[in-house]
Design a protein around this motif. Structure first.
Motif, PDB file in Angstrom:
ATOM      1  N   UNK A 168       0.846  -1.194   0.000  1.00 40.91           N
ATOM      2  CA  UNK A 168       0.000   0.000   0.000  1.00 40.91           C
ATOM      3  C   UNK A 168       0.887   1.251   0.000  1.00 40.91           C
ATOM      4  N   UNK A 169       0.349   2.331  -0.569  1.00 40.91           N
ATOM      5  CA  UNK A 169       1.090   3.586  -0.619  1.00 40.91           C
ATOM      6  C   UNK A 169       1.401   4.048   0.803  1.00 40.91           C
ATOM      7  N   UNK A 170       2.657   4.372   1.028  1.00 44.18           N
ATOM      8  CA  UNK A 170       3.076   4.792   2.361  1.00 44.18           C
ATOM      9  C   UNK A 170       2.853   6.283   2.507  1.00 44.18           C
ATOM     10  N   UNK A 188      -5.342  11.718   4.305  1.00 44.13           N
ATOM     11  CA  UNK A 188      -5.929  11.040   3.153  1.00 44.13           C
ATOM     12  C   UNK A 188      -5.543  11.771   1.865  1.00 44.13           C
ATOM     13  N   UNK A 189      -5.502  11.045   0.777  1.00 43.02           N
ATOM     14  CA  UNK A 189      -5.129  11.627  -0.511  1.00 43.02           C
ATOM     15  C   UNK A 189      -6.139  12.682  -0.960  1.00 43.02           C
ATOM     16  N   UNK A 190      -7.397  12.499  -0.600  1.00 37.82           N
ATOM     17  CA  UNK A 190      -8.425  13.463  -0.996  1.00 37.82           C
ATOM     18  C   UNK A 190      -8.158  14.839  -0.400  1.00 37.82           C
ATOM     19  N   UNK A 191      -7.815  14.875   0.858  1.00 43.07           N
ATOM     20  CA  UNK A 191      -7.554  16.150   1.532  1.00 43.07           C
ATOM     21  C   UNK A 191      -6.331  16.827   0.925  1.00 43.07           C
ATOM     22  N   UNK A 192      -5.311  16.047   0.621  1.00 38.27           N
ATOM     23  CA  UNK A 192      -4.095  16.623   0.021  1.00 38.27           C
ATOM     24  C   UNK A 192      -4.417  17.220  -1.346  1.00 38.27           C
TER      25      UNK A 192
END
Length: 170
Positions: A131-133, A139-143
């Motif tokens: 999994x992506x570390x 979360x990726x969405x917030x970034x």
């Protein structure tokens, strides 16, 4: 063998048909010249021949005595000596030998390798997907949202500052 030799001897055949039969003729002749029984060697027998005076290799299930070729090998004798006592097929294939190099092998052939000792070719190991570390656990969405909103906020702030400074000068 007799039908094959008759086809080759037949003068009515074209040259192309003769060339097509050469590999079959070569295989038939090699079985005759090497005798009806081909010697089968085990790994133990082959590994006894692992020095400069007596060097045997196993490539593609066949055993080769390359002692006479040690000095002439373009990669040096150490390459050949390091591949003795094991199946050297992968070492041989990794280098990418030419067709002429493969054709030279016939003169060094001494017998076959015992098929029970040839390891089955397995697919190369591929590690499981990790999994992506993300060290901060954001979360990726917030970034991605912040990557979009922060430049807009800076642009908006620049317009507000410009409008404020313009109103002071007028």
């Amino acid at each position: 063998m007799s039908s094959l030799s008759l086809e080759v001897r037949n003068q009515n055949k074209s040259y192309d048909q003769f060339l097509f039969k050469v590999p079959q003729l070569k295989a038939a002749l090699s079985s005759v010249t090497m005798g009806a029984e081909k010697k089968v060697y085990t790994l133990e027998e082959v590994s006894k021949h692992s020095d400069r005076k007596d060097c045997w290799l196993v490539i593609d299930g066949k055993v080769y005595d390359v002692t006479k070729f040690l000095e002439d090998h373009p990669g040096g004798d150490e390459v050949l000596l390091s591949s003795t006592g094991k199946d050297a097929t992968d070492d041989f294939d990794d280098v990418g030998h030419s067709t002429s190099a493969r054709a030279m092998m016939d003169e060094y052939y001494v017998g076959d390798f015992d098929k029970a000792f040839i390891p089955a070719k397995t697919a190369k190991y591929t590690p499981p997907k990790q999994p992506h570390y993300n060290p901060d656990k954001t979360s990726d969405f917030i970034i991605r949202l912040l990557q979009f909103l922060v430049p807009l906020l800076i642009l908006g702030l620049a317009f507000v500052v410009r409008a404020y400074t313009k109103s002071l000068t007028t």
